[in-house]
Write a protein that holds these residues in place. Structure first.
Motif, PDB file in Angstrom:
ATOM      1  N   LEU A 194     -12.090  -2.779  -0.688  1.00  9.63           N
ATOM      2  CA  LEU A 194     -11.591  -3.425  -1.125  1.00  9.63           C
ATOM      3  C   LEU A 194     -10.435  -3.649  -0.988  1.00  9.63           C
ATOM      4  O   LEU A 194      -9.537  -4.759  -1.695  1.00  9.63           O
ATOM      5  CB  LEU A 194     -10.796  -2.225  -2.270  1.00  9.63           C
ATOM      6  CG  LEU A 194     -11.571  -0.592  -2.791  1.00  9.63           C
ATOM      7  CD1 LEU A 194     -11.051   0.238  -3.333  1.00  9.63           C
ATOM      8  CD2 LEU A 194     -12.664  -1.533  -3.813  1.00  9.63           C
ATOM      9  N   GLY A 233      -9.081  -5.626  -5.454  1.00 12.16           N
ATOM     10  CA  GLY A 233      -9.997  -4.080  -5.158  1.00 12.16           C
ATOM     11  C   GLY A 233      -9.167  -3.626  -6.740  1.00 12.16           C
ATOM     12  O   GLY A 233      -7.687  -3.768  -7.475  1.00 12.16           O
ATOM     13  N   ILE A 284      -4.907  -4.700  -4.038  1.00 13.72           N
ATOM     14  CA  ILE A 284      -5.410  -3.587  -5.063  1.00 13.72           C
ATOM     15  C   ILE A 284      -5.081  -2.661  -6.482  1.00 13.72           C
ATOM     16  O   ILE A 284      -3.974  -1.950  -6.471  1.00 13.72           O
ATOM     17  CB  ILE A 284      -5.479  -2.272  -4.368  1.00 13.72           C
ATOM     18  CG1 ILE A 284      -6.744  -2.719  -2.401  1.00 13.72           C
ATOM     19  CG2 ILE A 284      -6.573  -1.021  -4.885  1.00 13.72           C
ATOM     20  CD1 ILE A 284      -7.271  -2.001  -1.944  1.00 13.72           C
TER      21      ILE A 284
END
Length: 258
Positions: free
Chosen positions: A130, A136, A180
């Motif tokens: 990720l 991500g 992320i």
């Protein structure tokens, strides 16, 4: 806008119920989808069904999310198949009934192992991929039960779903520098195989307690998961969003307008 074509998605607990709904929505949007589940039979069936919905690649991966090594193998399989991973939908979970007075340590350990440890292990296993994605996305399947409501026999289940939100908030802070996002969906009463087994009278009774007048579908959860997985949702993180047709809003059944 909201383009998911070519994005690579891993859905744990994806062979049935809400997980299959999530996988189906991503497949229709053109994503590559890895469906992870424990049961080989239901996994093969889900892959065959979801593979017909879109132009992306769909694979199946066996996993026991309560085992970190198994989660590592799951993530590696998805990365090998797709060349990377952009989205983790940590959906795997169980919801057995166990009254507090008679709940055994084994019952508590089982649900904590899958619902809580499984969330940690799946996320940890996917972190490198990720991060490499640069955009991500982590989407957790929590519940209104625990974070917002309670239900007799589900004290252990409610505790696991509330724990996921505590995890989410700190994980969102830690992972933000890596691009992320971490968010959670809180489903209300969703029309899955388990609810269908309770019969029409039960379903009608539940629908009467929901302002929208109907139970949700697994795809309703999938639609929000898909949005949270987009590049356009980059500024949304650490949020818990209920998808329940307004179920948690009324003070009592008298407040429902029919």
């Amino acid at each position: 806008m909201f383009d998911l074509v070519g994005r690579s998605v891993l859905v744990t607990g994806g062979s049935k119920g809400i997980g299959r709904g999530i996988a189906s929505v991503f497949a229709r949007a053109g994503a590559n989808v890895a469906i992870a589940a424990r049961s080989a039979g239901s996994l093969d069936e889900a892959v065959a069904e979801v593979d017909d919905l879109g132009d992306g690649t769909v694979i199946g991966v066996r996993v026991d999310v309560s085992d970190r090594g198994s989660c590592d193998e799951m993530a590696a399989a998805a990365v090998e198949a797709f060349g990377g991973l952009d989205v983790l939908c940590a959906n795997a979970g169980i919801f057995p009934d166990a009254p507090l007075a008679t709940m055994t340590p084994a019952q508590l350990d089982e649900i904590m192992g899958i619902n809580v440890h499984g969330t940690f292990f799946a996320v940890q296993a996917c972190l490198d991929a990720l991060t490499a994605s640069g955009t991500g996305r982590i989407v957790l399947t929590s519940s209104i039960t625990g974070p917002i409501t309670g239900y007799p026999g589900w004290s252990h289940y409610g505790a696991t779903k509330a724990a996921q939100l505590g995890f989410m908030r700190t994980a969102a802070i830690e992972l933000a520098p890596h691009g992320i996002t971490v968010n959670a969906i809180l489903p209300g009463n969703i029309l899955t195989e388990g609810l269908l087994d309770n019969g029409e009278d039960y379903l009608a009774s539940m629908a009467r307690s929901i302002p929208a007048g109907a139970l949700g579908t697994p795809e309703d959860i999938g639609h929000l998961a898909a949005f949270l997985a987009t590049r356009e949702a980059a500024y949304i993180t650490g949020q818990a969003i209920a998808v329940d047709g307004g179920q948690v809003l009324p003070e009592s059944l008298d407040a429902i307008i029919t």
